[in-house]
Design a protein around this motif. Structure first.
Motif, PDB file in Angstrom:
ATOM      1  N   GLN A  80       3.724   3.556 -11.394  1.00  0.00           N
ATOM      2  CA  GLN A  80       4.052   2.676 -11.668  1.00  0.00           C
ATOM      3  C   GLN A  80       5.294   2.750 -11.352  1.00  0.00           C
ATOM      4  O   GLN A  80       5.752   4.045 -10.017  1.00  0.00           O
ATOM      5  CB  GLN A  80       5.324   2.925 -13.082  1.00  0.00           C
ATOM      6  N   GLY A  81       6.304   1.394 -10.450  1.00  0.00           N
ATOM      7  CA  GLY A  81       7.624   0.975  -9.996  1.00  0.00           C
ATOM      8  C   GLY A  81       7.193   1.120  -8.024  1.00  0.00           C
ATOM      9  O   GLY A  81       8.178   0.998  -6.960  1.00  0.00           O
ATOM     10  N   LEU A  82       6.216   0.087  -8.432  1.00  0.00           N
ATOM     11  CA  LEU A  82       6.229  -0.093  -6.858  1.00  0.00           C
ATOM     12  C   LEU A  82       6.462  -1.209  -6.293  1.00  0.00           C
ATOM     13  O   LEU A  82       6.538  -1.794  -6.885  1.00  0.00           O
ATOM     14  CB  LEU A  82       4.471   0.244  -6.686  1.00  0.00           C
ATOM     15  N   SER A  83       7.033  -1.610  -4.692  1.00  0.00           N
ATOM     16  CA  SER A  83       7.136  -2.771  -4.843  1.00  0.00           C
ATOM     17  C   SER A  83       5.982  -3.852  -5.330  1.00  0.00           C
ATOM     18  O   SER A  83       5.438  -3.345  -4.334  1.00  0.00           O
ATOM     19  CB  SER A  83       8.107  -2.979  -3.366  1.00  0.00           C
ATOM     20  N   PRO A  84       6.191  -5.369  -4.212  1.00  0.00           N
ATOM     21  CA  PRO A  84       5.066  -5.969  -4.157  1.00  0.00           C
ATOM     22  C   PRO A  84       4.145  -5.587  -3.187  1.00  0.00           C
ATOM     23  O   PRO A  84       3.001  -5.580  -2.543  1.00  0.00           O
ATOM     24  CB  PRO A  84       5.961  -6.900  -4.686  1.00  0.00           C
ATOM     25  N   GLN A  85       5.332  -4.756  -1.542  1.00  0.00           N
ATOM     26  CA  GLN A  85       4.788  -4.834  -0.458  1.00  0.00           C
ATOM     27  C   GLN A  85       3.623  -3.760  -0.970  1.00  0.00           C
ATOM     28  O   GLN A  85       2.574  -3.572   0.481  1.00  0.00           O
ATOM     29  CB  GLN A  85       5.439  -4.733   0.091  1.00  0.00           C
ATOM     30  N   GLN A  86       4.390  -2.234  -1.411  1.00  0.00           N
ATOM     31  CA  GLN A  86       3.558  -1.616  -1.992  1.00  0.00           C
ATOM     32  C   GLN A  86       2.534  -2.115  -2.129  1.00  0.00           C
ATOM     33  O   GLN A  86       1.330  -1.311  -2.075  1.00  0.00           O
ATOM     34  CB  GLN A  86       4.036  -0.444  -2.692  1.00  0.00           C
ATOM     35  N   VAL A  87       2.135  -2.785  -3.232  1.00  0.00           N
ATOM     36  CA  VAL A  87       1.178  -2.828  -3.987  1.00  0.00           C
ATOM     37  C   VAL A  87       0.109  -3.733  -2.964  1.00  0.00           C
ATOM     38  O   VAL A  87      -1.379  -3.731  -3.173  1.00  0.00           O
ATOM     39  CB  VAL A  87       1.055  -3.987  -4.956  1.00  0.00           C
TER      40      VAL A  87
ATOM     41  N   LYS B  85       0.477  -6.465   8.983  1.00  0.00           N
ATOM     42  CA  LYS B  85       1.741  -7.545   8.567  1.00  0.00           C
ATOM     43  C   LYS B  85       2.286  -7.531   7.603  1.00  0.00           C
ATOM     44  O   LYS B  85       3.505  -7.647   7.222  1.00  0.00           O
ATOM     45  CB  LYS B  85       0.955  -8.558   8.338  1.00  0.00           C
ATOM     46  N   ASN B  86       2.083  -6.625   6.418  1.00  0.00           N
ATOM     47  CA  ASN B  86       2.226  -5.805   5.248  1.00  0.00           C
ATOM     48  C   ASN B  86       2.785  -4.387   5.548  1.00  0.00           C
ATOM     49  O   ASN B  86       3.698  -3.944   4.240  1.00  0.00           O
ATOM     50  CB  ASN B  86       1.707  -6.100   4.163  1.00  0.00           C
ATOM     51  N   THR B  87       3.434  -4.002   6.637  1.00  0.00           N
ATOM     52  CA  THR B  87       4.154  -3.095   6.765  1.00  0.00           C
ATOM     53  C   THR B  87       5.388  -3.495   7.293  1.00  0.00           C
ATOM     54  O   THR B  87       5.584  -3.752   8.730  1.00  0.00           O
ATOM     55  CB  THR B  87       3.109  -2.587   7.656  1.00  0.00           C
ATOM     56  N   PRO B  88       6.321  -2.356   7.028  1.00  0.00           N
ATOM     57  CA  PRO B  88       7.740  -3.626   6.965  1.00  0.00           C
ATOM     58  C   PRO B  88       8.418  -1.982   8.479  1.00  0.00           C
ATOM     59  O   PRO B  88       7.685  -1.109   8.663  1.00  0.00           O
ATOM     60  CB  PRO B  88       8.763  -2.754   5.597  1.00  0.00           C
ATOM     61  N   ARG B  89       9.237  -2.900   9.395  1.00  0.00           N
ATOM     62  CA  ARG B  89       9.712  -2.451  10.740  1.00  0.00           C
ATOM     63  C   ARG B  89      10.301  -0.921  10.363  1.00  0.00           C
ATOM     64  O   ARG B  89      11.025  -0.691   8.911  1.00  0.00           O
ATOM     65  CB  ARG B  89      10.965  -2.893  11.189  1.00  0.00           C
ATOM     66  N   GLY B  90       9.764   0.554  10.658  1.00  0.00           N
ATOM     67  CA  GLY B  90      10.859   1.338  10.379  1.00  0.00           C
ATOM     68  C   GLY B  90       9.666   2.520   9.233  1.00  0.00           C
ATOM     69  O   GLY B  90      10.342   3.960   9.279  1.00  0.00           O
ATOM     70  N   HIS B  91       8.942   1.909   8.725  1.00  0.00           N
ATOM     71  CA  HIS B  91       7.372   2.297   8.276  1.00  0.00           C
ATOM     72  C   HIS B  91       7.095   3.780   9.213  1.00  0.00           C
ATOM     73  O   HIS B  91       6.356   2.959  10.146  1.00  0.00           O
ATOM     74  CB  HIS B  91       6.582   1.869   7.740  1.00  0.00           C
ATOM     75  N   ALA B  92       6.564   4.575   8.875  1.00  0.00           N
ATOM     76  CA  ALA B  92       5.828   6.048   8.997  1.00  0.00           C
ATOM     77  C   ALA B  92       4.868   5.474   9.800  1.00  0.00           C
ATOM     78  O   ALA B  92       4.383   5.889  10.927  1.00  0.00           O
ATOM     79  CB  ALA B  92       6.283   6.681   8.671  1.00  0.00           C
ATOM     80  N   ASP B  93       4.447   4.380   9.096  1.00  0.00           N
ATOM     81  CA  ASP B  93       2.328   3.985   9.605  1.00  0.00           C
ATOM     82  C   ASP B  93       2.459   2.882  10.766  1.00  0.00           C
ATOM     83  O   ASP B  93       1.649   2.942  10.999  1.00  0.00           O
ATOM     84  CB  ASP B  93       1.783   3.691   8.116  1.00  0.00           C
TER      85      ASP B  93
END
Length: 585
Positions: free
Chosen positions: A62-69, A228-236
């Motif tokens: 629960q509680g995932l953002s649309p980008q995480q989904v 494309k769906n990985t935000p800037r600053g993300h570890a991956d």
């Protein structure tokens, strides 16, 4: 020293015993079919589905953002496609390779089986290891959301490139062997049909074996969506960028190797098709000819009034010194073509030496030095106006000619209208000028249509048979390319190949062969001029002229404009030599 010597002897003896026992990791070959037993140079690792179950993505918390989904959906696609790919590899080995090896009487020998299924076991091992690591990442996905470094660690190894390169290079040979076995052995054809009908998805053996070639492009598309769906600053994010770089580099290398292998197969197929023509077959069989470009083009023939007489597909081969055109003849049983694609059989139509081939472009002057364009235009339709050659489609050009004649008539009518003394309805200077403007607009549209059609129209002027008086006759051949870029590629390749055949571009060195005969190297660089570094006359010059001579000796120019530079240097060198001779006298 004694211990070292004894240790070396002991190690040598152990290595010798291991070779006699045929330990797999001590033996390595670069081509299939070297022996009856398959020897790959890799340790075979058995992955148990009980100890290492396939990766499976659980329900989303629960509680995932649309980008995480969305990233979870992309991860699910990666897991599903990898599972399907591994299952396809297992199907090839278990449903095809194993029964063929165990079948009695054999419909395919063990050596041929090794050629057909070359490197598939190693590819399966690589992806089995990747699947184990992927399962662990999927299990902890919701805590760290990292997968890029896994791709880098799994597919940046040299052995992955080695096994895929061997598979890609051998793919054309394997398909050719399967096709030949289908044509000559009914039992093998019946075996393939039964295996296809027994499968749930009805995928053929060819459909399964082409998947390793398509695997890395699929990975690239999935990782591009993930990035494309990985935000800037993300570890991956950085790891995904590195993974994409590695996979794109690997895919580019494999594509290039596949292209070279396909061209070699095309040359072999062409050589087999024209075996009855001994002269050209010797040319193709020699190692000095290279296939620069081959493509299926549409040859068109028009009548005097621009009507299309015939249109047929041709296979055109651009060799390093020869242009070959062949008819494409697909022959074979329909049931075989459903199982494995049958390669075309070529029937030679014509061939011409490259120096005698000319490309005729739009708007070329009719007064060429050799009259080639004039002869070509007269041979096709005689379309000429104001000493220019219009090389668009004949029908469009005929319509343009009709508009030009109509415009000339309307201009004469306008001059007559201007002499009228009375006033008449719809017969005045304004109406006449409107007619002229309308015809000019229609001519402009027609010229644009001709120009657009010429973007895909390749016109070649070839030498034909001489006439009764012995004069040479040129023949125009018109091809329609698949795209404007294809035409540009053909024109550029033809031009560069003709430059490479000039006398000044022939290599200035010889390679001694084993039988002490001299032959030219296989790959000849395209140069513009070459000058010997030393000569007997250069040794008599003074020391101050030596740098110029040495500089001339080592200049290897790569651009056609450098001929002017060469002439400039040569003139200066001669004047400097004359000055040195006068001073010496």
């Amino acid at each position: 020293m004694r211990a070292a010597r004894s240790g070396t002897k002991d190690g040598l003896e152990r290595t010798r015993m291991a070779v006699l026992r045929k330990v797999t990791f001590l033996q390595r070959r670069d081509s299939p079919g070297d022996s009856e037993e398959e020897d790959t140079g890799f340790l075979e690792v058995t992955v148990s589905d009980l100890r290492h179950p396939p990766p499976e993505l659980g329900p989303a918390p629960q509680g995932l953002s649309p980008q995480q989904v969305l990233r979870r959906h992309i991860l699910g696609s990666i897991v599903q496609s990898e599972r399907s790919y591994v299952d396809s590899l297992k199907r090839i080995l278990q449903d095809y390779r194993k029964p063929l090896l165990e079948m009695e009487p054999k419909v395919l020998s063990a050596r041929k089986c090794q050629v057909v299924f070359f490197r598939l076991k190693e590819i399966l091992q690589c992806h089995s290891m990747f699947q184990i690591a992927l399962a662990s990442r999927v299990a902890e996905w919701d805590s760290n959301e990292k997968i890029g470094d896994l791709f880098v660690a799994s597919f940046s190894k040299s052995m992955v490139l080695d096994v895929y390169s061997d598979y890609v290079n051998n793919f054309t040979t394997a398909m050719s062997l399967i096709k030949k076995a289908c044509l000559t052995k009914p039992a093998f054809l019946d075996f393939l049909k039964k295996r296809q009908m027994a499968s749930a998805d009805r995928v053929t053996l060819y459909g399964l074996m082409v998947k390793p070639i398509q695997r890395f492009p699929q990975f690239i598309l999935l990782l591009q969506d993930m990035l494309k769906n990985t935000p800037r600053g993300h570890a991956d994010r950085l790891a995904l960028q590195l993974a994409l770089t590695e996979l794109e580099t690997l895919a580019e290398k494999l594509n290039e190797q596949k292209r070279v292998a396909d061209q070699l197969a095309e040359m072999q197929q062409l050589s087999k098709s024209i075996s009855d023509r001994s002269s050209l077959n010797k040319v193709l069989g020699s190692g000095q000819r290279q296939l620069l470009l081959c493509e299926t083009l549409t040859e068109t023939v028009y009548g005097d009034r621009g009507q299309l007489l015939k249109s047929k597909e041709r296979k055109v081969f651009l060799l390093s010194d020869l242009l070959v055109c062949a008819n494409v003849n697909f022959r074979g049983q329909l049931e075989i073509s459903n199982l494995v694609p049958l390669g075309p059989k070529y029937v030679l139509k014509w061939s011409s030496a490259l120096p005698q081939v000319q490309v005729v472009e739009v708007g070329q002057d009719s007064g060429d030095k050799d009259g080639a364009a004039t002869a070509a235009t007269a041979a096709t339709a005689g379309h000429r106006r104001h000493d220019k050659v219009y090389l668009g489609p004949p029908r469009l050009f005929q319509e343009l000619q009709d508009l030009q004649k109509d415009l000339a008539v309307v201009e004469q009518i306008t001059l007559l209208v201007s002499t009228l003394h009375g006033t008449y309805q719809n017969l005045n200077m304004a109406v006449a000028q409107d007619w002229c403007l309308a015809l000019q607009r229609m001519m402009k549209v027609k010229e644009e249509e001709i120009h657009s059609a010429n973007k895909c129209r390749l016109r070649l002027l070839l030498p034909g048979k001489p006439d009764k008086s012995g004069r040479p006759i040129s023949v125009m051949v018109v091809f329609i390319t698949p795209s404007p870029l294809s035409k540009i590629s053909w024109v550029n390749r033809l031009h560069l190949a003709k430059i490479g055949l000039r006398d000044e571009n022939q290599p200035g060195w010889l390679c001694p062969d084993e039988d002490r005969k001299s032959r030219a190297p296989f790959w000849c660089p395209i140069l513009c001029c070459h000058i010997p570094a030393f000569s007997s006359k250069a040794l008599d010059l003074q020391v101050r002229s030596a740098p110029t001579s040495c500089l001339l000796g080592v200049i290897w120019v790569l651009h056609p404009l450098s001929l002017c530079i060469h002439d400039f240097w040569e003139q200066n060198h001669k004047s400097h030599s004359r000055g040195a001779g006068k001073s010496r006298n």
